[in-house]
Enzyme design. Structure first.
Site, PDB file in Angstrom:
ATOM      1  CE1 TYR A 141      -3.281  -2.893   0.746  1.00 17.57           C
ATOM      2  CE2 TYR A 141      -4.585  -0.906   1.015  1.00 17.57           C
ATOM      3  CZ  TYR A 141      -4.513  -2.266   0.818  1.00 17.57           C
ATOM      4  OH  TYR A 141      -5.659  -2.986   0.694  1.00 17.57           O
ATOM      5  CE  LYS A 191       2.883 -18.056  -2.311  1.00 18.77           C
ATOM      6  NZ  LYS A 191       2.041 -19.276  -2.361  1.00 18.77           N
ATOM      7  CG  ASP A 223      -1.011 -20.655  -1.014  1.00 19.84           C
ATOM      8  OD1 ASP A 223      -0.487 -20.636   0.113  1.00 19.84           O
ATOM      9  OD2 ASP A 223      -0.490 -21.240  -1.993  1.00 19.84           O
ATOM     10  CG  ASP A 247      -7.662  -5.347   1.368  1.00 19.53           C
ATOM     11  OD1 ASP A 247      -8.621  -4.914   2.031  1.00 19.53           O
ATOM     12  OD2 ASP A 247      -7.599  -5.302   0.118  1.00 19.53           O
ATOM     13  CG  ASP A 251     -13.182  -7.875   1.943  1.00 21.80           C
ATOM     14  OD1 ASP A 251     -13.013  -7.117   2.914  1.00 21.80           O
ATOM     15  OD2 ASP A 251     -13.668  -7.504   0.848  1.00 21.80           O
TER      16      ASP A 251
HETATM   17  C1  IPM Z   1     -10.290  -1.869   3.850  1.00 21.20           C
HETATM   18  C2  IPM Z   1     -10.576  -1.267   2.501  1.00 21.20           C
HETATM   19  C3  IPM Z   1      -9.454  -0.311   2.157  1.00 21.20           C
HETATM   20  C4  IPM Z   1      -8.172  -1.097   2.099  1.00 21.20           C
HETATM   21  C5  IPM Z   1      -9.663   0.480   0.858  1.00 21.20           C
HETATM   22  C6  IPM Z   1     -10.982   1.209   0.839  1.00 21.20           C
HETATM   23  C7  IPM Z   1      -8.519   1.422   0.600  1.00 21.20           C
HETATM   24  O1  IPM Z   1     -10.736  -2.253   1.538  1.00 21.20           O
HETATM   25  O2  IPM Z   1     -10.282  -1.123   4.838  1.00 21.20           O
HETATM   26  O3  IPM Z   1     -10.073  -3.079   3.920  1.00 21.20           O
HETATM   27  O4  IPM Z   1      -7.851  -1.706   1.085  1.00 21.20           O
HETATM   28  O5  IPM Z   1      -7.458  -1.122   3.096  1.00 21.20           O
HETATM   29 MN    MN Z   2     -10.503  -4.265   2.287  1.00 20.59          MN
END
Ligand code: IPM
Ligand code: MN
Length: 363
Positions: A141, A191, A223, A247, A251
């Site tokens: 990032y 990794k 993975d 990240d 999710d």
């Molecule tokens: C999160 C989001 C952010 C990230 C985006 C919106 C920049 O997906 O907080 O996980 O990738 O960190």
């Molecule tokens: Mn995210």
């Protein structure tokens, strides 16, 4: 005590869910005698519209003067042009970096009464209770070089996954400390079979383990971890990993809980330890959900739970944090649901009704 809180509602459903979390915090204040002084500011699209940038220096300064920051969500179709010079998401990255919020904590817990609202088999997700610790201010990032350019053979782009020893050490320590307050198991995800930064990560995790001999350390490749998260998620207690892996995995893990509308997060500027107050920013995992905005639909529970994390980590009010969680559980046990977690026989409520009900249950 008197606490100064920065409140950045942001875009879409952000202002609606933040308003409910504020009601709950105020109820906590009334009950406990603590005073929460709120300082509102703009972030994301709302800031672009007003100030031309997604985070102003003044807002950042204001946040630095507070004990903690409560944030709604940023982004929306209005600001989505990929060629745009300013993006709502930039505000989020700037505030993370600007406030030194290197540790992102994302707890995922399956509540027994919501077990049917997930898309996975109940027997797979029963008992899931984990915290993901994601490194938040390094890696791809922010690593340099990071750019796009033209060559005689076409365009080219680079992002850099770079980590210093100090950056790795503090996030791994955060993982160990958190594991200590839980089931004492730390899964470090990397990794290391391919990436040099991951090999350093793994070495440091191992080197630190004598300091935490009460915590069991294991390593998983990213993975394989992605696979195990949906195959047998209850094996995890605390997972610690770098920014991009985190990240993606957070999710994935969020789907175990049924709805994104239930999941809080904390981004903190220190290593969590009992009795220590750490500056932090608290926000729901979900985004701005533009299609739900302005309709009193969004589930405020993720933001209210984020408020509970704020009480716990930044304000040193663990008992009050427990009270917020208890209030939420009791409302859910009584059968009240927002649309995203609605099931047959339950009572459907809007954002405001849910927030007010939870606030009214604060003991
Ligand atoms: C999160 C989001 C952010 C990230 C985006 C919106 C920049 O997906 O907080 O996980 O990738 O960190
Ligand atoms: Mn995210």
């Amino acid at each position: 005590m008197r606490f100064e809180l920065a409140v950045l509602p942001g875009d879409g459903v952000g202002p609606e869910v933040v308003a409910e979390a504020v009601k709950v915090l105020q109820a906590v204040g009334r009950r406990s005698g603590h005073e929460f002084v709120l300082h509102y500011g703009d972030i994301g699209g709302a800031a672009i519209d007003k100030h031309g940038v997604s985070l102003t220096k003044d807002t950042l300064k204001m946040c630095k003067r507070c004990h903690a920051v409560l944030l709604g969500a940023v982004g929306g179709p209005k600001w989505d042009d990929p060629l745009a010079k300013v993006r709502p998401e930039d505000g989020l990255l700037e505030i993370r970096k600007g406030l030194g919020l290197f540790a992102n904590l994302r707890p995922v817990k399956v509540l027994p009464m919501l077990i049917d609202s997930t898309s996975l088999k109940p027997e797979v997700i029963r008992g899931v209770d984990m915290v993901m610790v994601r490194e938040l201010t390094g890696g791809l990032y922010f690593g340099k070089p990071k750019r796009q350019w033209r060559t005689s053979k076409g365009r080219r782009a680079v992002d850099s996954m770079t980590y210093s020893e100090a950056e790795i050490e503090r996030i791994i320590r955060a993982g160990y400390e958190l594991a200590r307050t839980r089931r004492r198991k730390l899964t470090s995800v990397d990794k290391a079979n391919v990436l040099e930064s991951s090999r350093l990560w793994r070495q440091i995790a191992i080197e630190l383990s004598p300091d935490y001999s009460d915590v069991e350390l294991e390593h998983q490749l990213v993975d394989a971890c992605a696979m195990r998260l949906i195959q047998s998620p209850s094996q995890f207690d605390v997972i610690v990993t770098e920014n991009t892996f985190g990240d993606i995995l957070t999710d994935e893990a969020s789907m175990l809980a049924g709805s994104l509308g239930m999941l809080p997060s904390a981004s903190i500027a220190g290593i969590p330890q009992a009795g220590k107050r750490i500056f932090g920013l608290y926000e729901p995992i979900h985004g701005s959900a533009p299609r739900r905005a302005g309709q009193n639909m969004a589930n405020p529970i993720a933001t209210i739970l984020s408020g509970a994390m704020m009480l716990r980590y930044s304000l040193g009010l663990a008992a009050e944090a427990d009270k917020v969680e208890t209030a939420i559980n009791s409302v859910l046990e009584d059968g009240y649901r927002t649309y995203d977690i609605m099931s047959e026989g339950m009572k459907k409520m809007g954002t405001r009704e849910m927030g007010e009900l939870i606030a009214s249950k604060i003991a």
